[in-house]
Design a protein around this motif. Structure first.
Motif, short mmCIF file in Angstrom:
data_model
loop_
_atom_site.label_atom_id
_atom_site.label_comp_id
_atom_site.label_asym_id
_atom_site.label_seq_id
_atom_site.Cartn_x
_atom_site.Cartn_y
_atom_site.Cartn_z
N THR A 66 10.77 -3.32 -0.90
CA THR A 66 11.39 -1.89 -0.85
C THR A 66 12.29 -2.32 0.58
N THR A 115 15.85 6.44 -7.77
CA THR A 115 16.37 5.27 -8.50
C THR A 115 17.14 5.74 -9.56
N LYS A 126 19.30 -1.37 1.33
CA LYS A 126 18.58 0.09 1.08
C LYS A 126 19.56 0.57 0.05
N ARG A 155 19.92 2.43 -4.59
CA ARG A 155 19.39 3.33 -5.45
C ARG A 155 19.33 2.46 -6.97
N GLN A 172 19.15 -1.50 -3.20
CA GLN A 172 18.15 -1.48 -4.19
C GLN A 172 17.24 -0.63 -3.58
N SER A 173 16.58 0.22 -4.65
CA SER A 173 15.31 1.32 -4.11
C SER A 173 14.13 0.10 -4.14
N THR A 174 13.76 -0.54 -5.03
CA THR A 174 12.90 -1.52 -4.80
C THR A 174 13.17 -2.70 -5.78
N GLU A 231 11.96 -1.06 4.30
CA GLU A 231 10.45 -0.54 4.56
C GLU A 231 9.84 -1.75 4.75
N ASN A 246 5.72 0.79 0.41
CA ASN A 246 6.49 1.53 1.14
C ASN A 246 6.23 1.52 2.50
N SER A 294 10.30 4.96 -3.06
CA SER A 294 10.22 3.72 -3.73
C SER A 294 9.28 3.60 -4.79
N GLY A 304 17.30 -0.07 -9.07
CA GLY A 304 15.97 -0.81 -9.44
C GLY A 304 16.11 -2.31 -10.12
N ASP A 358 11.01 7.37 -10.74
CA ASP A 358 11.32 7.71 -9.19
C ASP A 358 12.72 8.29 -8.99
#
Length: 298
Positions: free
Chosen positions: A134, A206, A150, A152, A177-179, A137, A6, A2, A154, A203
């Motif tokens: 994130t 991502t 969760k 990949r 999403q990754s973050t 997490e 995290n 992330s 962004g 990242d």
């Protein structure tokens, strides 16, 4: 993987004992690794007390020393929020997430200058932002956790509501999403689109980025030029305010067209010229992303 936060992040809340701070700290602590991530709060008038098992410290410096906190989230009312940012910066907090809306612009100018003069290494997200998530997490801020998944992709956005819209569409497509990051819509703020895009670019987990902007300023154009020259991953974009009249502020303090610059059409034109696929319909963000990812596979 992330960016910025995290499961290993350690978070304190400035303004934790207020109604808003309590409500969102409780929600965030109940999400993902929140019970380990959220380690305390700051309120000079209630130092030495506890709130739902979390210690309350008199200063950010003390909170950081006692808990190892590297992230602070701020729910302090507008009159004191800039001072809270400055205190977190002076204490060496790595990431400061300021949710507060309505901070006077001059207060933020002074904080920005202070951070420059002191050589602060703190990263500021906001103010007037929904925070950062994130999925699976940690959630720092006011983002609704249930729409995240969760994955990949962004997400970076000036608009809180459109952050949620993009996230929900990405989740509905099964991508996740990754973050997800809301950078806020005030004229004087911390991290810009370009800063977050650089982090997503580096990242390894991502694959693509959704970039959402709005009228006012030139941050989106600056980011687009960087994308053209450096971004290794596909970016899709949307700009809010296509129909906004010049000179009228639209929601955010920074969302105003002045002197013929900062228009949605102007931003979209630059983004498209720089290789960013865009849509003028916010309901098509997810499907546009999916089509870009499909064409990339081919």
């Amino acid at each position: 993987m992330s960016i910025l936060v995290n499961k290993n992040s350690r978070v304190i809340t400035q303004g934790m004992t207020g109604k808003t701070g309590q409500f969102h700290t409780r929600l965030c602590r109940d999400y993902g690794f929140g019970p380990e991530c959220f380690v305390g709060g700051v309120n000079p008038k209630k130092a030495g007390q506890e709130w739902e098992g979390l210690p309350i410290f008199g200063t950010v410096k003390e909170a950081r020393a006692k808990t190892g906190a590297n992230v602070s989230v701020i729910y302090v009312p507008p009159a004191g929020a800039a001072a809270a940012i400055q205190e977190a910066s002076d204490a060496g907090i790595e990431l400061i997430v300021c949710i507060t809306e309505g901070i006077p612009v001059m207060d933020m100018v002074k904080v920005r200058d202070h951070m420059k003069k002191t050589g602060s290494k703190s990263l500021l997200l906001g103010p007037n932002c929904p925070g950062i998530m994130t999925p699976g997490e940690i959630n720092v801020g006011i983002m609704p956790a249930h729409i995240h998944r969760k994955g990949r992709i962004g997400v970076v956005s000036r608009s809180g509501t459109l952050t949620y819209e993009a996230v929900a569409q990405i989740t509905a497509l099964g991508l996740g999403q990754s973050t997800a990051i809301g950078i806020g819509g005030d004229p004087i703020n911390g991290l810009k689109h370009i800063d977050v895009l650089k982090l997503f670019n580096d990242d390894p987990e991502t694959d693509a980025v959704v970039m959402i902007g709005e009228i006012g300023g030139s941050d989106e154009e600056t980011a687009a030029e960087w994308v053209k020259d450096h971004m290794k991953k596909p970016v899709v974009g949307f700009i809010a305010g296509v129909t906004a009249p010049a000179g009228k502020r639209m929601g955010h303090a920074g969302a105003i067209i002045s002197g013929g610059t900062g228009t949605a059409e102007g931003k979209l034109a630059v983004m498209e010229a720089c290789g960013i696929r865009t849509t003028r319909n916010p309901s098509e963000i997810g499907s546009l992303l999916q089509s870009v990812l499909s064409s990339k596979k081919e």
